[in-house]
Structures are given as C-alpha cells and as structure tokens.
Design a protein around this motif. Sequence first.
Motif, mmCIF file in Angstrom:
data_model
loop_
_atom_site.group_PDB
_atom_site.id
_atom_site.type_symbol
_atom_site.label_atom_id
_atom_site.label_comp_id
_atom_site.label_asym_id
_atom_site.label_seq_id
_atom_site.Cartn_x
_atom_site.Cartn_y
_atom_site.Cartn_z
ATOM 1 N N TRP A 128 43.197 5.885 32.695
ATOM 2 C CA TRP A 128 42.685 6.475 33.604
ATOM 3 C C TRP A 128 43.083 6.142 35.046
ATOM 4 O O TRP A 128 43.355 4.971 35.320
ATOM 5 C CB TRP A 128 40.992 6.065 33.780
ATOM 6 C CG TRP A 128 40.314 6.790 32.346
ATOM 7 C CD1 TRP A 128 40.014 5.682 31.326
ATOM 8 C CD2 TRP A 128 39.740 8.066 32.035
ATOM 9 N NE1 TRP A 128 39.440 6.723 30.209
ATOM 10 C CE2 TRP A 128 39.172 7.813 30.964
ATOM 11 C CE3 TRP A 128 39.389 9.054 32.765
ATOM 12 C CZ2 TRP A 128 38.445 8.769 30.187
ATOM 13 C CZ3 TRP A 128 38.882 10.308 32.177
ATOM 14 C CH2 TRP A 128 38.316 10.192 30.921
ATOM 15 N N TYR A 129 43.341 7.147 35.789
ATOM 16 C CA TYR A 129 43.615 7.166 37.395
ATOM 17 C C TYR A 129 42.545 7.868 37.962
ATOM 18 O O TYR A 129 41.858 8.685 37.436
ATOM 19 C CB TYR A 129 44.984 7.395 37.492
ATOM 20 C CG TYR A 129 46.152 6.711 37.460
ATOM 21 C CD1 TYR A 129 46.583 6.303 36.202
ATOM 22 C CD2 TYR A 129 46.801 6.131 38.490
ATOM 23 C CE1 TYR A 129 47.663 5.210 36.050
ATOM 24 C CE2 TYR A 129 47.697 5.131 38.386
ATOM 25 C CZ TYR A 129 48.341 4.764 37.186
ATOM 26 O OH TYR A 129 49.087 3.886 36.889
ATOM 27 N N ARG A 130 42.529 7.725 39.264
ATOM 28 C CA ARG A 130 41.678 8.624 40.128
ATOM 29 C C ARG A 130 42.075 8.797 41.392
ATOM 30 O O ARG A 130 43.032 8.180 42.097
ATOM 31 C CB ARG A 130 40.104 7.923 40.176
ATOM 32 C CG ARG A 130 40.305 6.606 41.300
ATOM 33 C CD ARG A 130 38.949 6.061 41.199
ATOM 34 N NE ARG A 130 38.748 4.650 41.988
ATOM 35 C CZ ARG A 130 37.722 3.865 42.137
ATOM 36 N NH1 ARG A 130 36.617 4.210 41.526
ATOM 37 N NH2 ARG A 130 38.029 2.992 43.035
ATOM 38 N N ASP B 105 33.620 5.250 44.820
ATOM 39 C CA ASP B 105 34.137 5.700 43.354
ATOM 40 C C ASP B 105 33.911 7.305 43.155
ATOM 41 O O ASP B 105 34.850 7.660 42.104
ATOM 42 C CB ASP B 105 33.040 5.108 42.386
ATOM 43 C CG ASP B 105 33.194 3.645 42.297
ATOM 44 O OD1 ASP B 105 32.171 3.138 42.108
ATOM 45 O OD2 ASP B 105 34.256 2.875 42.382
ATOM 46 N N GLY C 201 41.400 16.606 34.805
ATOM 47 C CA GLY C 201 40.785 15.807 35.730
ATOM 48 C C GLY C 201 39.254 16.096 35.626
ATOM 49 O O GLY C 201 38.915 17.423 35.249
ATOM 50 N N ARG D 62 46.780 8.718 44.330
ATOM 51 C CA ARG D 62 46.057 8.244 43.054
ATOM 52 C C ARG D 62 46.308 6.775 42.658
ATOM 53 O O ARG D 62 47.315 6.163 43.162
ATOM 54 C CB ARG D 62 47.002 9.027 41.884
ATOM 55 C CG ARG D 62 46.188 8.926 40.616
ATOM 56 C CD ARG D 62 46.911 9.926 39.707
ATOM 57 N NE ARG D 62 46.928 11.430 39.955
ATOM 58 C CZ ARG D 62 47.166 12.542 39.179
ATOM 59 N NH1 ARG D 62 47.755 12.125 38.034
ATOM 60 N NH2 ARG D 62 46.869 13.874 39.627
ATOM 61 N N TYR E 162 38.963 12.189 38.383
ATOM 62 C CA TYR E 162 39.564 11.128 37.574
ATOM 63 C C TYR E 162 40.280 11.887 36.362
ATOM 64 O O TYR E 162 39.967 12.707 35.622
ATOM 65 C CB TYR E 162 38.309 10.332 36.596
ATOM 66 C CG TYR E 162 37.568 9.366 37.576
ATOM 67 C CD1 TYR E 162 36.684 9.819 38.578
ATOM 68 C CD2 TYR E 162 37.667 7.886 37.473
ATOM 69 C CE1 TYR E 162 36.062 8.839 39.607
ATOM 70 C CE2 TYR E 162 36.979 6.918 38.295
ATOM 71 C CZ TYR E 162 36.275 7.362 39.259
ATOM 72 O OH TYR E 162 35.811 6.553 40.155
ATOM 73 N N TYR E 163 41.544 11.062 36.188
ATOM 74 C CA TYR E 163 42.330 11.843 35.324
ATOM 75 C C TYR E 163 42.864 10.841 34.220
ATOM 76 O O TYR E 163 43.032 9.565 34.459
ATOM 77 C CB TYR E 163 43.702 12.113 36.260
ATOM 78 C CG TYR E 163 43.549 13.175 37.463
ATOM 79 C CD1 TYR E 163 43.357 12.490 38.392
ATOM 80 C CD2 TYR E 163 43.784 14.556 37.059
ATOM 81 C CE1 TYR E 163 43.321 13.432 39.599
ATOM 82 C CE2 TYR E 163 43.851 15.339 38.028
ATOM 83 C CZ TYR E 163 43.543 14.902 39.268
ATOM 84 O OH TYR E 163 43.248 16.096 40.211
ATOM 85 N N CYS E 164 42.709 11.237 32.935
ATOM 86 C CA CYS E 164 43.200 10.514 31.963
ATOM 87 C C CYS E 164 44.776 10.852 31.593
ATOM 88 O O CYS E 164 45.278 11.739 31.999
ATOM 89 C CB CYS E 164 42.073 10.579 30.832
ATOM 90 S SG CYS E 164 42.548 11.906 29.733
ATOM 91 N N GLY F 152 32.157 13.952 33.464
ATOM 92 C CA GLY F 152 32.002 13.597 35.011
ATOM 93 C C GLY F 152 30.692 14.286 35.590
ATOM 94 O O GLY F 152 29.881 15.029 34.830
ATOM 95 N N VAL G 2 42.792 2.908 37.470
ATOM 96 C CA VAL G 2 41.297 2.614 37.458
ATOM 97 C C VAL G 2 41.445 1.755 36.030
ATOM 98 O O VAL G 2 41.022 0.542 36.243
ATOM 99 C CB VAL G 2 40.492 3.854 36.977
ATOM 100 C CG1 VAL G 2 39.128 3.249 36.502
ATOM 101 C CG2 VAL G 2 40.567 4.753 38.187
ATOM 102 N N GLU H 250 39.124 16.058 29.121
ATOM 103 C CA GLU H 250 38.186 15.238 29.601
ATOM 104 C C GLU H 250 36.770 15.876 29.850
ATOM 105 O O GLU H 250 36.626 16.972 30.117
ATOM 106 C CB GLU H 250 38.689 14.694 30.736
ATOM 107 C CG GLU H 250 40.070 14.012 31.054
ATOM 108 C CD GLU H 250 40.631 14.159 32.309
ATOM 109 O OE1 GLU H 250 41.783 13.597 32.552
ATOM 110 O OE2 GLU H 250 40.594 15.258 33.064
#
Length: 121
Positions: free
Chosen positions: A36-38, A89, A114, A45, A93-95, A9, A48, A6
């Motif tokens: 994506w999660y955050r 926000d 992340g 978690r 952020y994790y993909c 950011g 997103v 990732e």
Amino acid sequence: QVQLVESGGGLVQAGGSLRLSCAASGTIFGIDVMGWYRQAPGNQRELVAVMTSSGRTNYGDSVKGRFTISRDNAKNTAYLQMNSLRLEDTAVYYCYADVDPSGWGPLTRYWGQGTQATVSS
C-alpha cells in the motif's frame, strides 16, 4: 491482464479504525509483493506497508505500530488494518501487486484505482 480492486475506505473520526482490502484477479500464477502507498493532496506518494508472499513486512515510519498489513494468498487479497487514525492519515490509498502471470516471470506491477480514507477531528 490483472485487476486490483480496493475497498474499505471512508470517513472516520480521529482515533478510530478502518480496514482496507485489495483483491487481485485475472491471469495470476503467483504474487510476490503486495503493498500500500498513499497520497495526500499536495504531497508525494509515500510507502505505507508492504508484505512479501513469505510474510515479511515493511512499514512507513509514520504508521509503524498503528497499521498492520496482512494477506490471504489463496484469495490474492491484501488487507490494511489502520488503527489509532490521525488527521494526517487522510489520503488516497493505493494498493499494488507484483504479479507473475505464468510461473516463468517476469513480475509485473499492477495498481489499484485508489480508495479515499478521511480522518476527521
């Protein structure tokens, strides 16, 4: 094996924008879903955005109308355009990607390491 990297950011003021990228590499025949999660400190978690290989999308309620997920399937890369950013926000952020390594399945989910997005007032 598959790696997800990732990028994108950083620190931005409220109302600003960030664009995250998630590039998958390794033994990949195809990718079904990328998303994506955050996670913010002290919070669970949360979803997103997700996108299927055919282009269907789903967004978390808190980001609808502000965030847009997209993919470049040829590059095995997903993007998250985040506009009108708010203090809430702020999160890591994790993909993830659901990968088919051979064309015969099964799908395996891989996660990125992340990336921190911080929104300041």
